[in-house]
Design an enzyme around this catalytic site. Structure first.
Site, PDB file in Angstrom:
ATOM      1  N   ASN A  38       0.868  -1.185   0.000  1.00  0.00           N
ATOM      2  CA  ASN A  38       0.000   0.000   0.000  1.00  0.00           C
ATOM      3  C   ASN A  38       0.902   1.231   0.000  1.00  0.00           C
ATOM      4  O   ASN A  38       1.496   1.565   1.018  1.00  0.00           O
ATOM      5  CB  ASN A  38      -0.885  -0.034   1.262  1.00  0.00           C
ATOM      6  CG  ASN A  38      -1.693   1.245   1.431  1.00  0.00           C
ATOM      7  OD1 ASN A  38      -1.793   2.057   0.505  1.00  0.00           O
ATOM      8  ND2 ASN A  38      -2.278   1.439   2.608  1.00  0.00           N
ATOM      9  N   LYS A  58       0.030   4.243  -0.298  1.00  0.00           N
ATOM     10  CA  LYS A  58      -0.649   5.420   0.269  1.00  0.00           C
ATOM     11  C   LYS A  58      -0.459   6.630  -0.670  1.00  0.00           C
ATOM     12  O   LYS A  58      -0.404   6.449  -1.883  1.00  0.00           O
ATOM     13  CB  LYS A  58      -0.136   5.705   1.680  1.00  0.00           C
ATOM     14  CG  LYS A  58      -0.150   4.455   2.561  1.00  0.00           C
ATOM     15  CD  LYS A  58       0.024   4.754   3.999  1.00  0.00           C
ATOM     16  CE  LYS A  58       0.150   3.453   4.771  1.00  0.00           C
ATOM     17  NZ  LYS A  58       0.024   3.614   6.188  1.00  0.00           N
ATOM     18  N   HIS A 115      -9.500   0.948   4.970  1.00  0.00           N
ATOM     19  CA  HIS A 115      -8.203   1.137   5.641  1.00  0.00           C
ATOM     20  C   HIS A 115      -8.414   2.037   6.853  1.00  0.00           C
ATOM     21  O   HIS A 115      -9.251   2.951   6.818  1.00  0.00           O
ATOM     22  CB  HIS A 115      -7.201   1.766   4.664  1.00  0.00           C
ATOM     23  CG  HIS A 115      -5.802   1.782   5.214  1.00  0.00           C
ATOM     24  ND1 HIS A 115      -5.380   2.732   6.108  1.00  0.00           N
ATOM     25  CD2 HIS A 115      -4.756   0.945   5.025  1.00  0.00           C
ATOM     26  CE1 HIS A 115      -4.115   2.481   6.436  1.00  0.00           C
ATOM     27  NE2 HIS A 115      -3.717   1.396   5.786  1.00  0.00           N
ATOM     28  N   GLU A 124      -6.861   4.449   7.956  1.00  0.00           N
ATOM     29  CA  GLU A 124      -6.711   5.891   7.703  1.00  0.00           C
ATOM     30  C   GLU A 124      -7.990   6.464   7.091  1.00  0.00           C
ATOM     31  O   GLU A 124      -8.327   7.627   7.315  1.00  0.00           O
ATOM     32  CB  GLU A 124      -5.482   6.127   6.803  1.00  0.00           C
ATOM     33  CG  GLU A 124      -4.196   5.951   7.598  1.00  0.00           C
ATOM     34  CD  GLU A 124      -2.996   5.501   6.802  1.00  0.00           C
ATOM     35  OE1 GLU A 124      -2.998   5.609   5.562  1.00  0.00           O
ATOM     36  OE2 GLU A 124      -2.026   5.029   7.440  1.00  0.00           O
ATOM     37  N   GLU A 161      -5.298  -5.301  10.454  1.00  0.00           N
ATOM     38  CA  GLU A 161      -4.303  -4.255  10.665  1.00  0.00           C
ATOM     39  C   GLU A 161      -4.597  -3.528  11.976  1.00  0.00           C
ATOM     40  O   GLU A 161      -5.430  -2.603  12.004  1.00  0.00           O
ATOM     41  CB  GLU A 161      -4.348  -3.236   9.518  1.00  0.00           C
ATOM     42  CG  GLU A 161      -4.039  -3.819   8.162  1.00  0.00           C
ATOM     43  CD  GLU A 161      -3.428  -2.788   7.227  1.00  0.00           C
ATOM     44  OE1 GLU A 161      -2.326  -3.017   6.759  1.00  0.00           O
ATOM     45  OE2 GLU A 161      -4.057  -1.737   6.999  1.00  0.00           O
ATOM     46  N   GLY A 184       2.433   2.025  10.733  1.00  0.00           N
ATOM     47  CA  GLY A 184       3.392   3.123  10.599  1.00  0.00           C
ATOM     48  C   GLY A 184       4.108   3.484  11.889  1.00  0.00           C
ATOM     49  O   GLY A 184       4.779   4.515  11.954  1.00  0.00           O
ATOM     50  N   SER A 228       3.362  -2.352  10.242  1.00  0.00           N
ATOM     51  CA  SER A 228       4.808  -2.361  10.499  1.00  0.00           C
ATOM     52  C   SER A 228       5.491  -3.673  10.122  1.00  0.00           C
ATOM     53  O   SER A 228       6.415  -4.112  10.802  1.00  0.00           O
ATOM     54  CB  SER A 228       5.101  -2.001  11.960  1.00  0.00           C
ATOM     55  OG  SER A 228       4.680  -0.684  12.232  1.00  0.00           O
TER      56      SER A 228
HETATM   57  C1  PEP Z   1      -0.808   0.087   5.996  1.00  0.00           C
HETATM   58  O1  PEP Z   1      -0.962   1.301   5.966  1.00  0.00           O
HETATM   59  O2  PEP Z   1      -1.638  -0.655   5.439  1.00  0.00           O
HETATM   60  C2  PEP Z   1       0.361  -0.441   6.682  1.00  0.00           C
HETATM   61  C3  PEP Z   1       0.366  -1.708   6.987  1.00  0.00           C
HETATM   62  O3  PEP Z   1       1.374   0.445   6.945  1.00  0.00           O
HETATM   63  P1  PEP Z   1       2.809   0.114   7.589  1.00  0.00           P
HETATM   64  O4  PEP Z   1       3.318  -1.166   6.999  1.00  0.00           O
HETATM   65  O5  PEP Z   1       3.664   1.297   7.212  1.00  0.00           O
HETATM   66  O6  PEP Z   1       2.612  -0.010   9.069  1.00  0.00           O
END
Ligand code: PEP
Length: 252
Positions: A13, A15, A99, A101, A169, A175, A214
């Protein structure tokens, strides 16, 4: 279905990152993906502006391209939005919906996420539905309640292995560099599997459940070894071909 029968998927992703020169990084991903063919499915979800270019670049490489969000309607007066049909038209195979976000910054509800997943199917796309608890919810011992509510509210009827991927997630892991323990991931994924099967029948056994939050080179092997973890949704680490391919290489 045995775990090994679900072909793993590692999806990146990107973003709101990436401009036309990012085609170079995507080329590196394509170049490195050859050795993984048949072992793990790869997908990149770039910003909408790059979908057509990446889809054309991907050609027959087998790397799928996904959107990061879609509107529930196919077309209409929705300034700034993009429909599943438009993503498909640009060359996407899938779209991420729900997601964290989007749920947090755009106040998307489970009902809206469900409508978007339905729209993804209508448009001929795989829906990658994200669910996950916040830090406060985890600390309050509400993780499984939250996941149950999100699964019940966000997945439309008609689930199949071919039209749905679920991404667990934990919001606090996205992040931040923080990850749940393997035991916590195992508990969440087993719960998600059971809940999907309970509500959507045996097809739920074949739906891939990704872990996201992460994921990086140093923890991918441990996280991907957890039962019912069928791959990863990778944010930050997917922006560098070396890291993304290194994570996927866990399945080599
Ligand atoms: C995400 O935004 O879907 C995600 C998993 O981000 P990150 O790997 O940076 O934590």
């Amino acid at each position: 279905m045995a775990i090994s029968e679900r072909r793993p998927l590692v999806a990146g992703n990107w973003k709101m990152n990436g401009l036309r020169p990012s085609a170079v990084e995507f080329s590196r991903i394509m170049a490195g993906s050859a050795g993984l063919a048949g072992k793990v499915d790869l997908m990149i979800c770039p910003p909408a502006t790059l979908i057509r270019a990446f889809a054309e670049q991907a050609g027959t490489s087998g790397i799928a391209i996904g959107g990061q969000n879609c509107h529930a309607e196919p077309a209409g007066a929705f300034t700034g939005d993009i429909s599943a049909e438009m993503l498909k038209d640009a060359g996407a195979n899938a779209v991420i919906v729900g997601h964290s976000e989007r749920r947090t910054l755009h106040k998307e509800t489970d009902a809206e996420v469900c409508a978007k997943a339905r729209a993804a199917w209508r448009g001929g796309l795989i829906a990658i539905v994200c669910i996950g608890e916040t830090q406060a919810e985890r600390e309050a011992g509400q993780t499984l309640d939250v996941l149950g509510r999100q699964i019940d509210g966000s997945l439309p009827d008609g689930v199949t292995a071919a039209n749905l991927v679920v991404a667990y997630e934990p919001v606090w892991a996205i992040g931040t560099g923080l990850t749940p323990t393997s035991a916590d991931v195992a508990q969440a994924h087993e719960f998600i599997r059971q809940r999907i099967v309970e509500h959507h029948g045996v097809a739920g056994n074949s739906v891939r459940i990704l872990y996201g939050g992460s994921v990086k080179l140093s923890n991918a092997k441990e996280l991907m070894a957890v039962p019912h973890v069928d791959g990863a949704l990778v944010g930050g680490a997917s922006l560098k071909a070396e890291d993304f391919l290194g994570i996927a290489a866990v399945y080599r």
